[in-house]
Design a protein around this motif. Structure first.
Motif, short mmCIF file in Angstrom:
data_model
loop_
_atom_site.label_atom_id
_atom_site.label_comp_id
_atom_site.label_asym_id
_atom_site.label_seq_id
_atom_site.Cartn_x
_atom_site.Cartn_y
_atom_site.Cartn_z
N ILE A 98 9.42 -5.62 5.56
CA ILE A 98 8.13 -5.16 4.96
C ILE A 98 7.60 -4.08 5.75
CG2 ILE A 98 5.87 -6.40 4.61
CD1 ILE A 98 6.74 -8.86 4.19
N VAL A 99 7.00 -2.97 5.30
CA VAL A 99 6.47 -2.06 5.89
C VAL A 99 5.07 -1.88 5.13
CG1 VAL A 99 7.33 -0.29 4.24
CG2 VAL A 99 6.59 0.58 6.31
N SER A 100 4.10 -1.39 5.83
CA SER A 100 2.62 -1.04 5.43
C SER A 100 1.89 0.11 6.43
CB SER A 100 1.97 -2.67 5.78
OG SER A 100 0.54 -2.04 5.14
N VAL A 101 1.91 1.14 5.75
CA VAL A 101 1.18 2.24 6.35
C VAL A 101 -0.07 2.56 5.91
CG1 VAL A 101 1.78 4.52 6.67
CG2 VAL A 101 3.79 2.96 6.67
N GLY A 102 -0.97 2.46 6.93
CA GLY A 102 -2.54 2.75 6.54
C GLY A 102 -2.92 2.08 5.61
N ASP A 137 10.68 -0.28 -7.32
CA ASP A 137 10.03 -0.78 -8.36
C ASP A 137 8.42 -0.76 -7.84
OD1 ASP A 137 8.65 -2.46 -10.25
OD2 ASP A 137 9.30 -4.24 -9.50
N PHE A 138 7.75 0.31 -8.46
CA PHE A 138 6.61 0.52 -8.08
C PHE A 138 5.50 -0.33 -9.05
CE2 PHE A 138 7.87 4.58 -6.65
CZ PHE A 138 7.44 4.38 -5.10
N ARG A 139 4.47 -1.16 -8.51
CA ARG A 139 3.59 -2.19 -9.21
C ARG A 139 2.15 -1.86 -8.91
NH1 ARG A 139 6.61 -7.83 -7.47
NH2 ARG A 139 8.71 -6.96 -8.03
N LEU A 140 1.23 -1.92 -10.08
CA LEU A 140 -0.10 -1.95 -9.82
C LEU A 140 -0.51 -3.38 -9.46
CD1 LEU A 140 -2.54 -0.14 -9.88
CD2 LEU A 140 -3.12 -1.00 -12.24
N GLY A 165 0.84 -1.24 -0.03
CA GLY A 165 0.08 0.03 0.01
C GLY A 165 0.88 1.23 0.00
N CYS A 166 1.61 1.32 -1.22
CA CYS A 166 2.93 2.54 -1.15
C CYS A 166 2.38 3.84 -1.13
CB CYS A 166 3.53 2.05 -2.07
SG CYS A 166 3.38 1.93 -3.68
N GLY A 167 1.09 4.01 -1.63
CA GLY A 167 0.54 5.47 -1.58
C GLY A 167 1.29 6.11 -2.80
N TRP A 168 1.72 7.44 -2.67
CA TRP A 168 2.19 8.26 -3.70
C TRP A 168 3.72 7.94 -3.47
CZ3 TRP A 168 -2.23 10.26 -1.13
CH2 TRP A 168 -3.29 10.54 -1.70
N GLY A 169 4.13 7.11 -2.79
CA GLY A 169 5.57 6.67 -3.02
C GLY A 169 6.43 7.24 -1.92
N GLY A 170 5.88 8.15 -1.02
CA GLY A 170 6.93 8.78 0.01
C GLY A 170 7.98 8.12 0.76
#
Length: 414
Positions: free
Chosen positions: A236-240, A220-223, A175-180
């Motif tokens: 592993i990180v998962s924020v919100g 590497d951003f993936r849909l 759930g990387c959001g806008w990549g910040g």
């Protein structure tokens, strides 16, 4: 019904026929609202929580500005005792609670649709409301004079320190959001990050930001759905993101984290939660803001977490940080209303202001907080005290790829 519910505080209601009545014991700050139509009055009796939000949006219920809206919500929240609800409302809420396991079944298609409902409306709206890094989660305020940008940077730093990242480590951002977060971990800690999202808007923005920062070779951003991943990761990180998983899928979520996490790995899950027993999700929030979303109680997470086989290395509770974050967002939103009116109508503006305000109240007057779940396969992967989070930063050095990262070679972990 109102007379039975409002036992403390002071709530003044003006009814459609012009009659004004006062409820409560008269203590505290006064709150007032006006019900303009009989239709709105009827809906308040049938489904009060949903009808209040919709009436505010449609102006069939007049409350006023932010301060007045806060006052009304505060009185209602502080008097929210289900035992005083009419029998038919108690029955409806009980049925909704029992059916949540069915309603919240988020498969890949429904999850994608739910994400698009909220996150794909417009990046421009979020840019003017959030900090420059577009962090759309709770910030970490270290003092009264800390700015939103500083608090968001502190949040990312706190998470990175908990992850104990070394240069070159493979990091998954669920759930990387806008990549910040991914940008921070790659740029400042030398990590190689894989970020997954179900939002087309967020994916495009995150990739553009990575390219602009010269980090496309490290990120590497993936849909894609996190459930479709098969690689192994050091961190592993998962924020919100856990708030969008749903009760039926907590076991799937933590089991997947365990499967993807290397045997010596560390995971950090940052999520909104409740410090009280579970309740039904707000019908208004579910309908207009976060379809498929749910704020879990810690008790709901512990059973699937225990079955995952992961160690709970640390559980940290953040109190009131999100209320302050939300107030910053609402201030930014209000400061840019002229711009927002060029994009959206007044009903949307009232909806968004109601959303931000009711969430502020949830963190200030309800049992809502933010949990940090630090997880690992082994009991001694993470230091045995939190001292490492607050020790002076170790000397920065470039890794083999040229990125600047934190060296912890001098730190004692056990």
């Amino acid at each position: 019904m109102v007379g039975q519910l409002i036992q403390s505080g002071l709530l003044e209601i003006t009814y459609p026929d012009g009659t004004t009545r006062t409820y409560g014991d008269g203590t505290g700050a006064p709150a007032a609202l006006a019900i303009r139509t009989r239709g709105a009055l009827r809906q308040l009796c049938l489904q009060p929580e949903l009808a209040l939000g919709e009436g505010y949006m449609d102006q069939t219920i007049d409350i006023g500005g932010n301060a007045e809206l806060e006052a009304v919500l505060r009185v209602l929240i502080r008097n929210r005792d289900p035992k005083r609800f009419p029998a038919y409302l108690r029955l409806v809420e009980r049925m909704r609670f029992m059916l949540r396991g069915i309603v919240q079944r988020n498969n890949a298609d429904s999850s994608r649709a739910n994400v698009a409902h909220h996150y794909d409306i417009s990046d421009d709206l979020y840019r003017l409301m959030l900090d420059e890094d577009m962090q759309y989660s709770c910030a970490y305020f270290g003092g009264p004079d800390v700015t939103l940008a500083e608090a968001q940077a502190a949040k990312k730093r706190h998470i990175a320190e908990k992850l104990l990242i070394e240069p070159g480590m493979r990091v998954l951002d669920i759930g990387c959001g806008w990549g910040g977060m991914a940008l921070t971990l790659a740029r400042d800690y030398g990590a190689r990050v894989t970020g997954v999202t179900l939002s087309q808007n967020q994916l495009a923005t995150a990739r553009a930001r990575a390219a602009q920062a010269g980090l496309s070779d490290r990120i590497d951003f993936r849909l894609m759905d996190y459930r479709d991943l098969s690689e192994s990761f050091d961190r592993i990180v998962s924020v919100g993101m856990l708030e969008h998983v749903g009760v039926p899928h907590y076991g799937d979520y933590f089991s997947k984290v365990a499967d993807l996490l290397d045997s010596d790995g560390v995971a950090l899950v940052h999520t909104i939660g409740r410090v009280a027993p579970p309740i039904t999700q707000s019908r208004w929030i579910t309908k207009y803001i976060f379809p498929g979303g749910y704020v879990p109680s810690l008790s709901e997470l512990l059973d699937p977490l225990e079955r995952s086989g992961l160690w709970q290395a640390d559980i940290e509770v953040w109190r009131l940080h999100y209320a302050r974050t939300l107030r910053c967002w609402r201030n930014n939103f209000d400061a840019n209303l002229d711009t927002v009116r060029g994009w959206y109508d007044d009903r949307f503006i009232r909806m968004w202001r109601y959303y931000l305000t009711v969430c502020i109240m949830a963190f200030e007057d309800q049992e809502q907080c933010v949990y940090h779940l630090q997880l690992a396969h082994k009991r001694d992967t993470v230091p045995l005290t939190r001292d490492y989070l607050y020790a002076p930063r170790c000397q920065l050095k470039p890794d083999h790829g040229g990125a600047v990262a934190v060296s912890r070679s001098a730190m004692t972990r056990r």
